[in-house]
Write a protein that holds these residues in place. Sequence first.
Motif, short mmCIF file in Angstrom:
data_model
loop_
_atom_site.label_atom_id
_atom_site.label_comp_id
_atom_site.label_asym_id
_atom_site.label_seq_id
_atom_site.Cartn_x
_atom_site.Cartn_y
_atom_site.Cartn_z
N UNK A 147 0.85 -1.19 0.00
CA UNK A 147 0.00 0.00 0.00
C UNK A 147 0.88 1.24 0.00
N UNK A 148 0.76 2.05 -1.04
CA UNK A 148 1.49 3.31 -1.13
C UNK A 148 0.63 4.45 -0.60
N UNK A 149 1.30 5.54 -0.27
CA UNK A 149 0.60 6.70 0.27
C UNK A 149 0.47 7.78 -0.80
N UNK A 150 -0.76 8.11 -1.14
CA UNK A 150 -1.04 9.14 -2.14
C UNK A 150 -1.51 10.38 -1.38
N UNK B 18 -0.93 13.65 -1.88
CA UNK B 18 -1.19 14.91 -2.57
C UNK B 18 -2.15 14.68 -3.72
N UNK B 19 -2.82 15.74 -4.11
CA UNK B 19 -3.75 15.64 -5.24
C UNK B 19 -3.01 15.31 -6.53
N UNK B 20 -1.77 15.81 -6.66
CA UNK B 20 -1.01 15.54 -7.88
C UNK B 20 -0.64 14.06 -7.97
N UNK B 21 -0.38 13.43 -6.81
CA UNK B 21 -0.05 12.00 -6.81
C UNK B 21 -1.27 11.17 -7.24
N UNK B 22 -2.45 11.56 -6.77
CA UNK B 22 -3.67 10.86 -7.16
C UNK B 22 -3.94 11.07 -8.65
N UNK B 23 -3.77 12.32 -9.11
CA UNK B 23 -4.00 12.62 -10.51
C UNK B 23 -3.06 11.83 -11.41
N UNK B 24 -1.80 11.75 -11.02
CA UNK B 24 -0.83 11.02 -11.82
C UNK B 24 -1.20 9.54 -11.91
N UNK B 25 -1.72 8.99 -10.81
CA UNK B 25 -2.12 7.58 -10.80
C UNK B 25 -3.32 7.34 -11.71
N UNK B 26 -4.28 8.26 -11.69
CA UNK B 26 -5.52 8.08 -12.45
C UNK B 26 -5.44 8.62 -13.88
N UNK B 27 -4.32 9.15 -14.26
CA UNK B 27 -4.18 9.75 -15.59
C UNK B 27 -4.52 8.73 -16.67
N UNK B 28 -5.44 9.14 -17.55
CA UNK B 28 -5.85 8.28 -18.66
C UNK B 28 -6.82 7.17 -18.28
N UNK B 29 -7.38 7.25 -17.07
CA UNK B 29 -8.26 6.19 -16.58
C UNK B 29 -9.73 6.60 -16.62
N UNK B 30 -10.57 5.62 -16.88
CA UNK B 30 -12.02 5.75 -16.72
C UNK B 30 -12.41 4.89 -15.53
N UNK B 31 -12.89 5.53 -14.48
CA UNK B 31 -13.22 4.84 -13.24
C UNK B 31 -14.74 4.76 -13.12
N UNK B 32 -15.27 3.55 -13.16
CA UNK B 32 -16.72 3.32 -13.05
C UNK B 32 -17.02 2.81 -11.65
N UNK B 33 -17.79 3.57 -10.87
CA UNK B 33 -18.15 3.19 -9.51
C UNK B 33 -19.63 2.84 -9.45
N UNK B 34 -19.94 1.66 -8.88
CA UNK B 34 -21.32 1.22 -8.76
C UNK B 34 -21.56 0.74 -7.33
N UNK B 35 -22.73 1.09 -6.80
CA UNK B 35 -23.06 0.56 -5.49
C UNK B 35 -23.92 1.48 -4.66
N UNK C 288 -5.96 2.93 -4.86
CA UNK C 288 -5.02 3.49 -5.83
C UNK C 288 -3.77 2.62 -5.98
N UNK C 289 -3.41 1.91 -4.92
CA UNK C 289 -2.23 1.03 -5.00
C UNK C 289 -2.48 -0.14 -5.94
N UNK C 290 -3.73 -0.56 -6.09
CA UNK C 290 -4.05 -1.59 -7.07
C UNK C 290 -3.90 -1.04 -8.49
N UNK C 291 -4.27 0.23 -8.67
CA UNK C 291 -4.17 0.84 -10.01
C UNK C 291 -2.72 1.13 -10.35
N UNK C 292 -1.97 1.63 -9.38
CA UNK C 292 -0.58 2.06 -9.59
C UNK C 292 0.34 1.34 -8.61
#
Length: 559
Positions: free
Chosen positions: A336-339, A341-358, A550-554
């Motif tokens: 598990x990495x620590x994200x 800052x907002x820039x760290x989260x943005x860099x991880x999700x860059x180019x991603x489509x995240x579909x949340x259901x529930x 986010x650690x699963x994604x990146x």
Amino acid sequence: MKFQVFKRPSLPKWSWLLLFFIVATLMIYIMNILEFQNKVKTIIVFSRPVTPSTDTHHDFCRLKPLPPEEAHEEALLLKFIAWPETPPVPSPLSLNTTSDPAHSTFTILPQRGGGQWHVGDKLEVLIKMNDFRGHPKKSGGDVLFVRLHSPTLDAGVAGKVVDHLNGSYSAVFFLPWEGSAEVEVTLVHPGEAVTELRRLNREDPDRILFKSVFQSGSVTETTTCNVCLRPTQQPVCNYTDLRTGEPWFCYKPENLSCDARMNNFNGGNQPIITTTRKLFQSGVNLKVSIPASGPASVTIFPKQEGQSDANSSSVDSGPSGYYYRGVWQALGGATVHQFNTSSAITQCLKGKMVHMYGDSTMRQWFEYLNATMPDLKEFDLHSKKQAGPFMALDYANNIMVMYRCHGPPFRSTVVPAIELHYVANELDKIAGGSSTVVVLAVWAHFGTFPIEFYIRRLLTIRRAVVRLLDRAPTTLVVIRNGNPKSLTSFIHSSTNSDWYSLQQVKVLRAMFKGLNVHLVDAWEMVLAHHLPQELHPQPPILKNMINVFLSYICPEKGN
């Protein structure tokens, strides 16, 4: 100018009689058709079949049988989550013979072989339950939560409870950190309360009142809806999903068709006649700490030289992780990495489509990302605040995050009928691929139903997940399970008990085991933390959940 006048030939008298007979016969035929249509309208309404509830629901809350293979799996799941036999509720009700946390105790057992505890060892605790008279209980079935924690280290780990079926229990803890550690044992429900919770789900699965408004022009009617409708003489609108087979019904409005349904909403709680409220008293026998009969803490020393690593990453053998310095550390699996800052989260999700259901615990994740990432802008879909759907976009970094609530039962707020989408159907619309992330959280609205209903919902979702991964193996699928929450009264317990959620967590773990999906273990992340347990975990817990996600994604991204 002259006009020539022609005389119309006269018809024979028998021709007029024949014409009259044909017209009369035609009128009778038309009248018979109209009369038949009026009769048929009472049982067939447009595209939705309407049948008397006595025909469809001859057995209250009966679900359709499963195919043989899935029926066998369901039987194995029910055996896997089977709760120990619980004592009957005393009649007339008296707490005297029921489990009393104030009279019960726990004892830390000496280290096997003597000596000190070291990192990687197991700590065992013996719990003895007594009743309100101070007499030892002779039966099992109590719901106990156990936690090992260190306030000074901001550390915590959940333990495993073993029921010996005779009024005594063992709690086993993995020791992951060096330093002090305190044992905490909580009685969530006495066994007698579990007896009542079982009865409620069997006899009163409709205790949450789901409602729908039907409207056509100026005419408006409201009726009750549910997967389980009690038999009446009132016709029923059948909204069973054609693709998934998920059942849902509403009593048909008196003057409107089934196609006039506008929305779905929580209509409150059905009054329940019960004498068992004393079994659900905050500060008495509902989520109350059990005292220690001796020391409640231990000191953990560094791992001994040559000591083998304990394999605690297995779902069956130990915890999925623990907190240290307020940060969740996974045991086994991805680091598990620590994200932070907002820039760290943005860099991880860059180019991603995240579909949340529930449910709303998934919506909480959408809200967290939307609030944390300044370049992620929510697109106004004019949706209901609690139900969605919601969408947020970061054009510069090509990020899309969307949320949609799951289909019925959904008891939060008013949801337009057209927005009631089943998760499995939504997954079948996703092309998938390496840029696609799917996150699911389906649990909080299913507590009042027999567990078989939840099993069937997960079966439809799992089939859709398998189809998605078959056509797009690089799609990342993450599932968030349920979590303990605040329980303060009978009403809370009867609809949102942690005992109900615990059964769901076990089913979900077993059903998705072996598939290429990732789990965010919200159950242990809430149970192991020192903050009060809430349906929507507080910000420090939520941040740790997002870090796991986010650690699963990146997996290779650092701070």
